[in-house]
Design a protein around this motif. Structure first.
Motif, PDB file in Angstrom:
ATOM      1  N   ALA A 120       0.842  -1.199   0.000  1.00 21.48           N
ATOM      2  CA  ALA A 120       0.000   0.000   0.000  1.00 21.48           C
ATOM      3  C   ALA A 120       0.878   1.250   0.000  1.00 21.48           C
ATOM      4  O   ALA A 120       1.910   1.311   0.656  1.00 21.48           O
ATOM      5  N   GLY A 121       0.468   2.237  -0.768  1.00 20.68           N
ATOM      6  CA  GLY A 121       1.186   3.502  -0.825  1.00 20.68           C
ATOM      7  C   GLY A 121       2.410   3.490  -1.722  1.00 20.68           C
ATOM      8  O   GLY A 121       3.186   4.431  -1.717  1.00 20.68           O
ATOM      9  N   THR A 122       2.580   2.449  -2.510  1.00 20.07           N
ATOM     10  CA  THR A 122       3.764   2.370  -3.370  1.00 20.07           C
ATOM     11  C   THR A 122       3.698   3.384  -4.496  1.00 20.07           C
ATOM     12  O   THR A 122       4.669   4.081  -4.776  1.00 20.07           O
ATOM     13  N   PHE A 123       2.547   3.480  -5.142  1.00 23.87           N
ATOM     14  CA  PHE A 123       2.444   4.314  -6.344  1.00 23.87           C
ATOM     15  C   PHE A 123       2.002   5.740  -6.033  1.00 23.87           C
ATOM     16  O   PHE A 123       2.412   6.671  -6.678  1.00 23.87           O
ATOM     17  N   HIS A 124       1.150   5.899  -5.035  1.00 23.40           N
ATOM     18  CA  HIS A 124       0.791   7.204  -4.489  1.00 23.40           C
ATOM     19  C   HIS A 124       0.269   6.970  -3.090  1.00 23.40           C
ATOM     20  O   HIS A 124      -0.043   5.831  -2.716  1.00 23.40           O
ATOM     21  N   PRO A 128      -3.925   1.283  -2.767  1.00 23.88           N
ATOM     22  CA  PRO A 128      -3.997   0.073  -1.954  1.00 23.88           C
ATOM     23  C   PRO A 128      -2.912  -0.916  -2.377  1.00 23.88           C
ATOM     24  O   PRO A 128      -2.295  -0.771  -3.433  1.00 23.88           O
ATOM     25  N   ALA A 129      -2.709  -1.919  -1.568  1.00 23.90           N
ATOM     26  CA  ALA A 129      -1.759  -2.982  -1.928  1.00 23.90           C
ATOM     27  C   ALA A 129      -2.344  -3.776  -3.089  1.00 23.90           C
ATOM     28  O   ALA A 129      -3.557  -3.947  -3.197  1.00 23.90           O
ATOM     29  N   THR A 130      -1.491  -4.237  -3.958  1.00 20.68           N
ATOM     30  CA  THR A 130      -1.954  -5.033  -5.096  1.00 20.68           C
ATOM     31  C   THR A 130      -2.168  -6.471  -4.655  1.00 20.68           C
ATOM     32  O   THR A 130      -1.596  -6.916  -3.654  1.00 20.68           O
ATOM     33  N   PRO A 131      -2.979  -7.209  -5.400  1.00 23.10           N
ATOM     34  CA  PRO A 131      -3.117  -8.627  -5.077  1.00 23.10           C
ATOM     35  C   PRO A 131      -1.807  -9.359  -5.378  1.00 23.10           C
ATOM     36  O   PRO A 131      -0.943  -8.846  -6.086  1.00 23.10           O
ATOM     37  N   ALA A 132      -1.696 -10.553  -4.842  1.00 26.07           N
ATOM     38  CA  ALA A 132      -0.487 -11.352  -5.072  1.00 26.07           C
ATOM     39  C   ALA A 132      -0.377 -11.709  -6.558  1.00 26.07           C
ATOM     40  O   ALA A 132      -1.350 -12.111  -7.186  1.00 26.07           O
ATOM     41  N   THR A 146       1.127  -2.434 -16.126  1.00 23.35           N
ATOM     42  CA  THR A 146      -0.191  -2.564 -15.537  1.00 23.35           C
ATOM     43  C   THR A 146      -0.347  -1.621 -14.347  1.00 23.35           C
ATOM     44  O   THR A 146      -1.402  -1.061 -14.125  1.00 23.35           O
ATOM     45  N   ALA A 147       0.722  -1.425 -13.621  1.00 25.29           N
ATOM     46  CA  ALA A 147       0.678  -0.535 -12.464  1.00 25.29           C
ATOM     47  C   ALA A 147       1.132   0.853 -12.868  1.00 25.29           C
ATOM     48  O   ALA A 147       1.906   1.013 -13.805  1.00 25.29           O
ATOM     49  N   PRO A 148       0.656   1.879 -12.176  1.00 23.29           N
ATOM     50  CA  PRO A 148       1.178   3.214 -12.449  1.00 23.29           C
ATOM     51  C   PRO A 148       2.627   3.315 -12.017  1.00 23.29           C
ATOM     52  O   PRO A 148       3.074   2.569 -11.159  1.00 23.29           O
ATOM     53  N   ALA A 149       3.355   4.198 -12.638  1.00 29.16           N
ATOM     54  CA  ALA A 149       4.766   4.366 -12.293  1.00 29.16           C
ATOM     55  C   ALA A 149       4.901   4.867 -10.867  1.00 29.16           C
ATOM     56  O   ALA A 149       4.089   5.673 -10.412  1.00 29.16           O
ATOM     57  N   PRO A 150       5.898   4.401 -10.130  1.00 27.12           N
ATOM     58  CA  PRO A 150       6.101   4.881  -8.768  1.00 27.12           C
ATOM     59  C   PRO A 150       6.307   6.389  -8.750  1.00 27.12           C
ATOM     60  O   PRO A 150       6.994   6.947  -9.597  1.00 27.12           O
ATOM     61  N   GLY A 151       5.673   7.034  -7.790  1.00 29.47           N
ATOM     62  CA  GLY A 151       5.807   8.486  -7.678  1.00 29.47           C
ATOM     63  C   GLY A 151       4.809   9.239  -8.542  1.00 29.47           C
ATOM     64  O   GLY A 151       4.753  10.448  -8.505  1.00 29.47           O
ATOM     65  N   ARG A 152       4.026   8.530  -9.345  1.00 26.46           N
ATOM     66  CA  ARG A 152       3.069   9.174 -10.233  1.00 26.46           C
ATOM     67  C   ARG A 152       1.677   9.014  -9.632  1.00 26.46           C
ATOM     68  O   ARG A 152       1.293   7.941  -9.201  1.00 26.46           O
TER      69      ARG A 152
END
Length: 155
Positions: A120-124, A128-132, A146-152
Motif C-alpha cells: 500500500a502507498g507504493t504508487f501514491h 492500496p496494496a496489489t493482489p499477489a 499494468t501498475a502506475p509508475a512509482p511516484g506518479r
C-alpha cells in the motif's frame, strides 16, 4: 526462478548507419587503389629504373588510398560516437525502461508463497496494496505497465 526476479533488460541503442562522407571516402579510396594497381601492372617492369624507384611507385599506389580509408574510418567512428543513443526512438526506449525499472524496484517478493506484490502507498499515498502476482507473471506485469509508475499519481 532467477529469470523471474531479474530486472527488465536495459535497451540497446539502435543501429547506426555509415555516414555519407565516410562512404564517399571509402569509394574514392577503392577507386584510386584499383586504378593504381592496374597502372602498375600495365607498366610492367620499368627498364633502367632502380629498385628504390619501383618500390616507391608501389608505395605510392597504396599511400593515397590508405590515407583516404583512414580518414573515412575516423569520420565514421566520430559520427558513430555522437549519434549512438541520441535518436528520438533511443531516448523514448530509455525513458520507458527507466519507468519499468522503477516499477520493478517497487515490487516486493513473498518468499513463503512465491508471489510478488506492491505494498500500500507504493504508487501514491492512497494506493492500496496489489493482489499477489505469481512470479511467472510478474515480469510481464511489470513490462506491460499494468501498475502506475512509482511516484506518479493517478487521476
Amino acid at each position: 526462478m532467477r529469470a523471474a526476479l531479474a530486472p527488465p533488460p536495459e535497451p540497446q541503442p539502435g543501429p547506426v548507419r555509415l555516414h555519407n562522407v565516410s562512404i564517399a571516402l571509402f569509394a574514392v579510396a577503392g577507386f584510386f587503389l584499383m586504378t593504381g594497381i592496374l597502372a602498375q601492372l600495365k607498366s610492367g617492369d620499368q627498364d633502367g629504373s632502380s629498385s628504390a624507384y619501383q618500390a616507391g611507385a608501389w608505395v605510392g599506389v597504396f599511400l593515397l588510398p590508405g590515407l583516404l580509408a583512414g580518414v573515412g574510418l575516423i569520420v565514421h567512428s566520430t559520427t558513430r560516437e555522437r549519434r549512438t543513443g541520441t535518436s528520438v526512438a533511443d531516448i523514448a526506449r530509455r525513458g520507458m525502461w527507466q519507468r519499468h525499472l522503477q516499477t520493478w524496484q517497487a515490487g516486493w517478493l513473498c518468499r513463503s508463497c512465491w508471489t510478488a506484490f506492491f505494498p500500500a502507498g507504493t504508487f501514491h499515498p492512497d494506493s492500496p496494496a496489489t493482489p499477489a502476482i505469481p512470479l511467472a507473471h510478474f515480469p510481464h506485469w511489470v513490462m506491460t505497465g499494468t501498475a502506475p509508475a512509482p511516484g506518479r499519481t493517478e487521476a
